[in-house]
Design a protein around this motif. Structure first.
Motif, mmCIF file in Angstrom:
data_model
loop_
_atom_site.group_PDB
_atom_site.id
_atom_site.type_symbol
_atom_site.label_atom_id
_atom_site.label_comp_id
_atom_site.label_asym_id
_atom_site.label_seq_id
_atom_site.Cartn_x
_atom_site.Cartn_y
_atom_site.Cartn_z
ATOM 1 N N UNK A 1 0.811 -1.228 0.000
ATOM 2 C CA UNK A 1 0.000 0.000 0.000
ATOM 3 C C UNK A 1 0.845 1.278 0.000
ATOM 4 N N UNK A 2 2.086 1.155 0.425
ATOM 5 C CA UNK A 2 2.997 2.307 0.464
ATOM 6 C C UNK A 2 3.851 2.391 -0.812
ATOM 7 N N UNK A 3 3.552 1.525 -1.764
ATOM 8 C CA UNK A 3 4.249 1.477 -3.060
ATOM 9 C C UNK A 3 5.745 1.267 -2.900
ATOM 10 N N UNK A 4 6.113 0.364 -1.994
ATOM 11 C CA UNK A 4 7.501 0.005 -1.758
ATOM 12 C C UNK A 4 7.768 -1.416 -2.235
ATOM 13 N N UNK A 5 9.021 -1.689 -2.535
ATOM 14 C CA UNK A 5 9.443 -3.030 -2.928
ATOM 15 C C UNK A 5 10.566 -3.466 -1.992
ATOM 16 N N UNK A 6 10.399 -4.640 -1.402
ATOM 17 C CA UNK A 6 11.474 -5.233 -0.608
ATOM 18 C C UNK A 6 12.405 -5.953 -1.579
ATOM 19 N N UNK A 7 13.700 -5.760 -1.397
ATOM 20 C CA UNK A 7 14.672 -6.480 -2.216
ATOM 21 C C UNK A 7 15.502 -7.370 -1.298
ATOM 22 N N UNK A 8 15.439 -8.674 -1.557
ATOM 23 C CA UNK A 8 16.148 -9.662 -0.752
ATOM 24 C C UNK A 8 17.585 -9.750 -1.233
ATOM 25 N N UNK A 9 18.531 -9.585 -0.321
ATOM 26 C CA UNK A 9 19.940 -9.621 -0.711
ATOM 27 C C UNK A 9 20.605 -10.896 -0.225
ATOM 28 N N UNK A 10 20.895 -11.818 -1.158
ATOM 29 C CA UNK A 10 21.710 -12.977 -0.771
ATOM 30 C C UNK A 10 23.137 -12.503 -0.462
ATOM 31 N N UNK A 11 23.662 -12.931 0.667
ATOM 32 C CA UNK A 11 25.013 -12.560 1.092
ATOM 33 C C UNK A 11 25.909 -13.796 1.039
#
Length: 183
Positions: free
Chosen positions: A49-59
């Protein structure tokens, strides 16, 4: 997540980097995977709803982040496929993935539908292009040919100090860009 998402919107951020944390040796990996997917689905309910995207970072586990749960791009792809939401994507860090798995171009291709962010650092040393083992020209050309027209984060240090190091970074990116322009 609500507090972080609210702050992100106030500062006009569009992406939230998510690092999964450490493996739990008491739980089977499949259970950890399922728990991760379930939690990310709930987080998507907050960020979408906040128009955000989570980006998962493999380390990478090998040199910098021993014991971390999310370390491979195919694993990140499987998580994104399982979450199946537009707000859950991959941050493909070229340095981490070179250390963890190599095979950068095929892994970029496999993960491409879910990649929303790219970061670069040459390996070893996490410096500018041309200082390590990565064939920067081929990787950058491939990314450009995939149609990427966004930002590639320069998440690296300089191989040299002071102004000489700053010019080395600029020259390195110019060289890679010039090669791609000729292809």
């Amino acid at each position: 997540m609500r507090q972080i998402a609210d702050v992100a919107r106030r500062v006009n951020a569009t992406r939230l980097t998510v690092v999964r944390g450490l493996q739990d040796p008491r739980l089977p990996e499949g259970s950890q995977f399922a728990n991760c997917v379930e939690l990310l689905k709930r987080c998507c309910d907050v960020v979408e709803p906040r128009e955000l995207v989570m980006v998962l970072e493999p380390l990478n586990r090998k040199t910098d982040h021993p014991g971390v749960f999310l370390c491979e791009s195919p694993q990140a792809y499987a998580i994104c496929e399982s979450v199946n939401r537009p707000s859950c994507k991959i941050l493909f860090d070229i340095d981490h993935q070179q250390i963890t798995e190599g095979n950068l171009i095929p892994n970029l291709d496999q993960c491409w539908p879910h990649i929303a962010c790219l970061q670069y650092g040459d390996n070893p040393g996490r410096h500018e292009p041309g200082t390590g083992e990565i064939n920067d020209s081929n990787v950058f050309r491939h990314i450009a040919n995939k149609g990427h027209d966004g930002i590639i984060g320069m998440e690296h240090g300089n191989s040299r100090s002071r102004i000489e190091g700053e010019w080395a970074v600029i020259d390195a990116y110019r060289a890679v860009d010039s090669e791609n322009a000729r292809m």
